[in-house]
Design a protein around this motif. Structure first.
Motif, mmCIF file in Angstrom:
data_model
loop_
_atom_site.group_PDB
_atom_site.id
_atom_site.type_symbol
_atom_site.label_atom_id
_atom_site.label_comp_id
_atom_site.label_asym_id
_atom_site.label_seq_id
_atom_site.Cartn_x
_atom_site.Cartn_y
_atom_site.Cartn_z
ATOM 1 N N GLN A 274 8.204 6.605 3.378
ATOM 2 C CA GLN A 274 6.805 6.312 3.078
ATOM 3 C C GLN A 274 6.602 5.469 1.811
ATOM 4 O O GLN A 274 5.820 4.511 1.832
ATOM 5 C CB GLN A 274 5.995 7.608 2.984
ATOM 6 N N ARG B 85 12.347 12.577 12.863
ATOM 7 C CA ARG B 85 11.340 11.550 12.559
ATOM 8 C C ARG B 85 10.488 11.947 11.362
ATOM 9 O O ARG B 85 10.170 11.113 10.505
ATOM 10 C CB ARG B 85 10.449 11.319 13.777
ATOM 11 N N ARG C 216 7.344 1.916 2.697
ATOM 12 C CA ARG C 216 6.293 1.344 3.540
ATOM 13 C C ARG C 216 5.094 0.903 2.709
ATOM 14 O O ARG C 216 4.505 -0.155 2.948
ATOM 15 C CB ARG C 216 5.830 2.363 4.577
ATOM 16 N N GLU D 47 8.839 4.185 16.819
ATOM 17 C CA GLU D 47 7.759 3.719 15.946
ATOM 18 C C GLU D 47 8.285 3.054 14.678
ATOM 19 O O GLU D 47 7.773 2.019 14.249
ATOM 20 C CB GLU D 47 6.858 4.909 15.598
ATOM 21 N N HIS D 48 9.319 3.656 14.084
ATOM 22 C CA HIS D 48 9.825 3.090 12.835
ATOM 23 C C HIS D 48 10.419 1.702 13.057
ATOM 24 O O HIS D 48 10.277 0.806 12.219
ATOM 25 C CB HIS D 48 10.871 4.026 12.210
ATOM 26 N N TYR E 167 12.516 11.455 8.254
ATOM 27 C CA TYR E 167 12.652 10.023 7.991
ATOM 28 C C TYR E 167 11.360 9.455 7.395
ATOM 29 O O TYR E 167 11.391 8.718 6.409
ATOM 30 C CB TYR E 167 13.014 9.301 9.286
ATOM 31 N N GLU E 168 10.231 9.807 8.004
ATOM 32 C CA GLU E 168 8.950 9.287 7.534
ATOM 33 C C GLU E 168 8.664 9.720 6.105
ATOM 34 O O GLU E 168 8.122 8.954 5.309
ATOM 35 C CB GLU E 168 7.830 9.739 8.468
#
Length: 200
Positions: A70, A62, A73, A126-127, A65-66
């Motif tokens: 980002q 995670r 996003r 969450e994603h 990935y984040e």
């Protein structure tokens, strides 16, 4: 001074771990083939450091990935068209889905590892809930879409990492064709632009 050095070391260790994990997932034929032991050894850190920093393997995936998603996003949340909130909904919906697909094509190994993490339902991750909420809120601005919640789920299903991997790896579909097919599918799902006007 010592505290500052420890923080700098921690940051370097984190970046080394993320880089090592990214490389291992990219080279592994299966996401499940990469263990925390593998990542720790490749990054040159202790396994305990890895677990303290990321919790477990899913937490590591995670975090990686984040870090990659980002910038995308930020473009969706506050950027200009074609992804930002000021984009007309009939343009933003296909733009969002194309962005998801392009991200997964560019990060096939990582997206597959995240969906394969085995941490409960992928639809509660969450994603996923963030993408679903963003898409649902955009669909709500199109009054003639009867159920934005279900439609958002159905459209996102067309960008699942396992499907992308199958189409790319097994059916040898090019990225350009995949994006074209997705755009055509979205166009069939959405009502014609202007039908019923735009809602708030």
């Amino acid at each position: 001074m010592i505290q500052r050095k420890e923080r700098a070391d921690a940051l370097r260790n984190r970046e080394a771990v993320l880089a090592a994990a990214d490389d291992l997932f990219a080279r592994s034929p299966s996401p499940r083939g990469v263990s925390m032991d593998d990542v720790a050894a490749a990054a040159g850190v202790g396994k305990g450091t890895l677990f303290r920093r990321f919790g477990d393997r899913t937490g590591l995936v995670r975090a990686l990935y984040e870090a990659r998603v980002q910038p995308l996003r930020e473009a969706v949340e506050s950027g200009p068209p074609p992804l930002g909130p000021s984009t007309p909904p009939h343009e933003r919906v296909p733009g969002l889905l194309d962005a998801v697909l392009r991200f997964k094509l560019d990060n096939r190994h990582l997206a597959l590892a995240l969906e394969d993490a085995g941490s409960g339902s992928p639809y509660q991750a969450e994603h996923y809930t963030w993408w679903h909420r963003t898409l649902q809120e955009t669909l709500r601005q199109i009054p003639s879409v009867p159920d934005g919640d279900f439609t958002a789920h159905a459209l996102l299903a067309a960008t699942r990492a396992d499907l992308v991997e199958h189409l790319s790896g097994q059916e040898h579909m090019t990225a350009e064709r995949m994006r074209s097919e997705l755009a055509a599918y979205v166009a069939r799902i959405l009502p014609p632009d202007g039908e019923g006007g735009e809602g708030g």
